[in-house]
Write a protein that holds these residues in place. Structure first.
Motif, short mmCIF file in Angstrom:
data_model
loop_
_atom_site.label_atom_id
_atom_site.label_comp_id
_atom_site.label_asym_id
_atom_site.label_seq_id
_atom_site.Cartn_x
_atom_site.Cartn_y
_atom_site.Cartn_z
N ASP A 8 -32.74 33.25 114.69
CA ASP A 8 -31.85 34.44 114.56
C ASP A 8 -31.12 34.77 113.16
O ASP A 8 -32.04 34.52 112.26
CB ASP A 8 -30.24 34.08 115.37
CG ASP A 8 -30.52 33.27 116.96
OD1 ASP A 8 -32.00 34.63 117.60
OD2 ASP A 8 -30.02 32.54 117.39
N ASP A 9 -30.38 35.93 113.76
CA ASP A 9 -30.03 36.31 112.38
C ASP A 9 -28.58 36.06 111.47
O ASP A 9 -28.60 35.82 110.38
CB ASP A 9 -29.23 38.07 112.31
CG ASP A 9 -30.38 39.11 113.02
OD1 ASP A 9 -31.04 39.19 112.70
OD2 ASP A 9 -29.81 39.98 113.65
N SER A 10 -28.38 34.94 112.03
CA SER A 10 -27.38 34.28 111.56
C SER A 10 -27.50 32.99 112.33
O SER A 10 -27.92 32.65 113.06
CB SER A 10 -25.74 35.24 111.22
OG SER A 10 -25.09 35.11 113.11
N ILE A 11 -26.27 31.95 111.36
CA ILE A 11 -26.45 30.31 112.52
C ILE A 11 -25.29 29.76 111.15
O ILE A 11 -24.45 29.99 110.30
CB ILE A 11 -27.91 29.93 111.76
CG1 ILE A 11 -27.60 28.43 112.53
CG2 ILE A 11 -27.65 29.48 109.87
CD1 ILE A 11 -28.66 28.07 111.92
N ARG A 12 -24.08 29.17 112.62
CA ARG A 12 -23.08 28.04 111.87
C ARG A 12 -23.42 26.89 110.91
O ARG A 12 -24.59 26.62 111.05
CB ARG A 12 -22.14 28.20 113.65
CG ARG A 12 -21.88 28.87 113.97
CD ARG A 12 -20.72 28.21 115.13
NE ARG A 12 -20.60 29.75 115.69
CZ ARG A 12 -20.33 29.99 117.15
NH1 ARG A 12 -21.49 28.87 117.71
NH2 ARG A 12 -20.09 30.85 117.95
N GLN A 15 -24.07 24.46 112.46
CA GLN A 15 -25.43 23.83 112.99
C GLN A 15 -26.70 24.23 111.74
O GLN A 15 -27.61 23.29 111.44
CB GLN A 15 -25.78 25.16 113.73
CG GLN A 15 -24.89 25.68 114.88
CD GLN A 15 -25.47 26.42 115.39
OE1 GLN A 15 -25.31 27.34 115.83
NE2 GLN A 15 -25.44 26.90 116.99
N GLY A 49 -17.98 26.54 111.35
CA GLY A 49 -17.79 27.96 112.05
C GLY A 49 -18.49 28.69 111.37
O GLY A 49 -18.93 29.92 111.64
N ARG A 50 -18.50 28.79 110.53
CA ARG A 50 -18.35 29.13 108.82
C ARG A 50 -20.26 29.95 109.55
O ARG A 50 -20.92 29.71 110.02
CB ARG A 50 -18.52 29.58 108.35
CG ARG A 50 -19.51 30.52 107.35
CD ARG A 50 -18.59 31.44 105.40
NE ARG A 50 -19.20 31.66 104.85
CZ ARG A 50 -19.18 32.06 103.97
NH1 ARG A 50 -18.25 31.06 102.97
NH2 ARG A 50 -20.01 32.86 102.64
N GLN A 51 -20.09 31.67 109.45
CA GLN A 51 -21.82 32.05 109.84
C GLN A 51 -22.11 32.41 108.64
O GLN A 51 -21.66 32.87 107.62
CB GLN A 51 -21.23 33.62 110.52
CG GLN A 51 -20.86 33.60 112.12
CD GLN A 51 -21.62 32.84 112.90
OE1 GLN A 51 -23.07 33.56 112.75
NE2 GLN A 51 -21.19 32.19 114.26
N ALA A 53 -25.98 33.88 107.28
CA ALA A 53 -26.78 34.55 107.21
C ALA A 53 -28.18 34.93 106.34
O ALA A 53 -28.00 33.46 105.31
CB ALA A 53 -26.30 36.65 106.53
N ASP A 56 -28.36 33.18 102.13
CA ASP A 56 -27.32 31.57 101.72
C ASP A 56 -27.36 30.67 101.36
O ASP A 56 -28.67 30.74 102.10
CB ASP A 56 -26.18 32.21 102.66
CG ASP A 56 -25.06 33.07 103.23
OD1 ASP A 56 -25.08 34.09 102.34
OD2 ASP A 56 -24.37 33.48 104.31
#
Length: 70
Positions: A8-12, A15, A49-51, A53, A56
């Motif tokens: 996806d475009d982002s992940i926690r 995770q 829970g920080r997203q 991208a 990073d």
């Protein structure tokens, strides 16, 4: 440093730590974050829970993993 592809475009952050095999479980992720042992782009991060991208960089115990596109 090694690259860890995400679909996806982002992940926690919690995770991502598991996906990159930097921790074994969600409980481990919670612990290392609470202890201030995780850095994102050079800054200490405590929010599971920080997203994140693409691009990073997550550091823990001298290991660095970069979020990359799948």
């Amino acid at each position: 440093m090694f690259d860890v592809p995400i679909s996806d475009d982002s992940i926690r952050l919690g995770q991502f730590l598991k996906l990159a095999n930097l921790v074994e479980s969600g409980a481990d992720a919670k612990g290392v974050l609470a202890d201030g042992l995780v850095r994102v782009n050079g800054e200490t991060e405590i929010r599971r829970g920080r997203q994140l991208a693409v691009g990073d960089v997550v550091e823990i115990d001298g290991e660095s993993a970069r979020v990359s596109p799948a």
